[in-house]
Design an enzyme around this catalytic site. Structure first.
Site, PDB file in Angstrom:
ATOM      1  N   LYS A  17       0.782  -1.346   0.040  1.00  0.00           N
ATOM      2  CA  LYS A  17       0.019   0.036   0.011  1.00  0.00           C
ATOM      3  C   LYS A  17       1.007   1.202   0.048  1.00  0.00           C
ATOM      4  O   LYS A  17       0.480   2.059  -0.721  1.00  0.00           O
ATOM      5  CB  LYS A  17      -0.788   0.107   1.290  1.00  0.00           C
ATOM      6  N   ARG A  93      -9.885   1.734   8.532  1.00  0.00           N
ATOM      7  CA  ARG A  93      -9.338   0.350   8.943  1.00  0.00           C
ATOM      8  C   ARG A  93     -10.577  -0.440   9.375  1.00  0.00           C
ATOM      9  O   ARG A  93     -10.254  -1.699   9.725  1.00  0.00           O
ATOM     10  CB  ARG A  93      -8.541   0.788  10.086  1.00  0.00           C
ATOM     11  N   ARG A 130      11.063  -6.079   5.092  1.00  0.00           N
ATOM     12  CA  ARG A 130      10.830  -4.857   5.127  1.00  0.00           C
ATOM     13  C   ARG A 130      11.637  -3.987   6.004  1.00  0.00           C
ATOM     14  O   ARG A 130      11.930  -4.313   7.180  1.00  0.00           O
ATOM     15  CB  ARG A 130       9.181  -4.553   5.423  1.00  0.00           C
ATOM     16  N   ARG A 162      10.743  -1.990  11.212  1.00  0.00           N
ATOM     17  CA  ARG A 162       9.707  -1.247  12.217  1.00  0.00           C
ATOM     18  C   ARG A 162       9.512  -1.995  13.572  1.00  0.00           C
ATOM     19  O   ARG A 162       9.807  -3.421  13.661  1.00  0.00           O
ATOM     20  CB  ARG A 162       8.433  -1.291  11.370  1.00  0.00           C
ATOM     21  N   ARG A 173      -1.756  -7.958  13.776  1.00  0.00           N
ATOM     22  CA  ARG A 173      -2.287  -7.155  12.842  1.00  0.00           C
ATOM     23  C   ARG A 173      -2.952  -7.779  11.564  1.00  0.00           C
ATOM     24  O   ARG A 173      -4.062  -7.364  11.183  1.00  0.00           O
ATOM     25  CB  ARG A 173      -1.069  -6.158  12.208  1.00  0.00           C
TER      26      ARG A 173
END
Ligand code: AMP
Length: 230
Positions: A17, A93, A130, A162, A173
């Site tokens: 995204k 969300r 990531r 992260r 999540r």
């Protein structure tokens, strides 16, 4: 007068995204509004919102709706977002946030909602590799690092993993995505806003598909219908 373009991009964590929203914001010259980036910045600076959000974010939980809605309302009502439009990344969300967004904007103000579809085994691989810039939020990966020594190509910030990309927080999540966010696909299909696009493949190939589909909607060539399959 330039048409204002208002977009939402949906997708699981790791669906791409962020990357696609940056490309869309450059292509249509609209504001990229990423609630996750805004909240991470607030945590880093230590604002009141940041202090409240930190605990939720670390565990992979959602921040209370009223806080996030306030942030989005402020950002969408001024500057480029107001004058030219925006692409929302990470918001809404859940259905309550989507209803609040509808209330915030004029009726039918959203042009399109893109659902970036990527299988879970692939998003897990993407999240594991990531890396993000701690300062500007630019995304990299272990396969596509910045040019120089984990220093951000955009701003020179430190590129790191992260804090919520831990195994437990990632699982939470993804569970919350299924529970809270996935119902938005039916919600926006019902509102005839949904465009389903495969998020698998090279960044540029994906963004070409996304932009072609949005251009068709903006030019009136096609209108998202609720007959599209998920
Ligand atoms: P993201 O960068 O979109 O993965 O978001 C990181 C974290 O920020 C999430 O796990 C939530 O804790 C919080 N967050 C971001 N956007 C929202 C939202 N729209 N509603 C509630 N929490 C959010």
């Amino acid at each position: 007068m330039t048409k204002v373009v208002r977009l939402v991009v949906l997708g699981k964590q790791g669906a791409g995204k962020g990357t696609q929203c940056i490309r869309l914001s450059r292509h249509y010259v609209i504001e990229h509004i990423a609630t996750g980036d805004m909240l991470r910045a607030a945590v880093k600076i230590g604002t009141e919102v940041g202090r409240e959000a930190a605990e939720y974010m670390e565990k992979g939980e959602l921040i209370p709706d009223d806080i996030v809605i306030r942030l989005v309302k402020e950002r969408t009502s001024t500057g480029i977002a107001h004058e030219r439009g925006f692409v929302l990344d990470g918001f809404p969300r859940n259905v309550h946030q989507a209803e609040m967004l509808n209330n915030m904007l004029l009726p039918d103000a959203l042009d399109a909602v893109i659902n970036l579809r990527v299988p879970t085994n692939l998003v897990l691989k993407r999240i594991a590799s990531r890396r993000v810039c701690a300062d500007c939020g630019a995304t990299y990966s272990t396969l596509r690092p910045p040019t120089l020594n984990w220093t951000c190509d955009n701003c020179g910030g430190e590129v790191v993993q992260r804090e919520d990309d831990t195994e437990a927080a990632i699982q939470r999540r993804l569970d919350l995505y299924e529970l809270e966010t996935k119902p938005l696909i039916a919600f926006y299909r019902h509102h005839r806003k949904l465009i389903e696009i495969s998020g698998v493949g090279q960044e540029e190939a994906v963004s070409n598909r996304v932009i072609a589909a949005i251009d068709d909607v903006l030019s009136g060539v096609s209108k998202p219908t609720h007959s599209q399959t998920s």
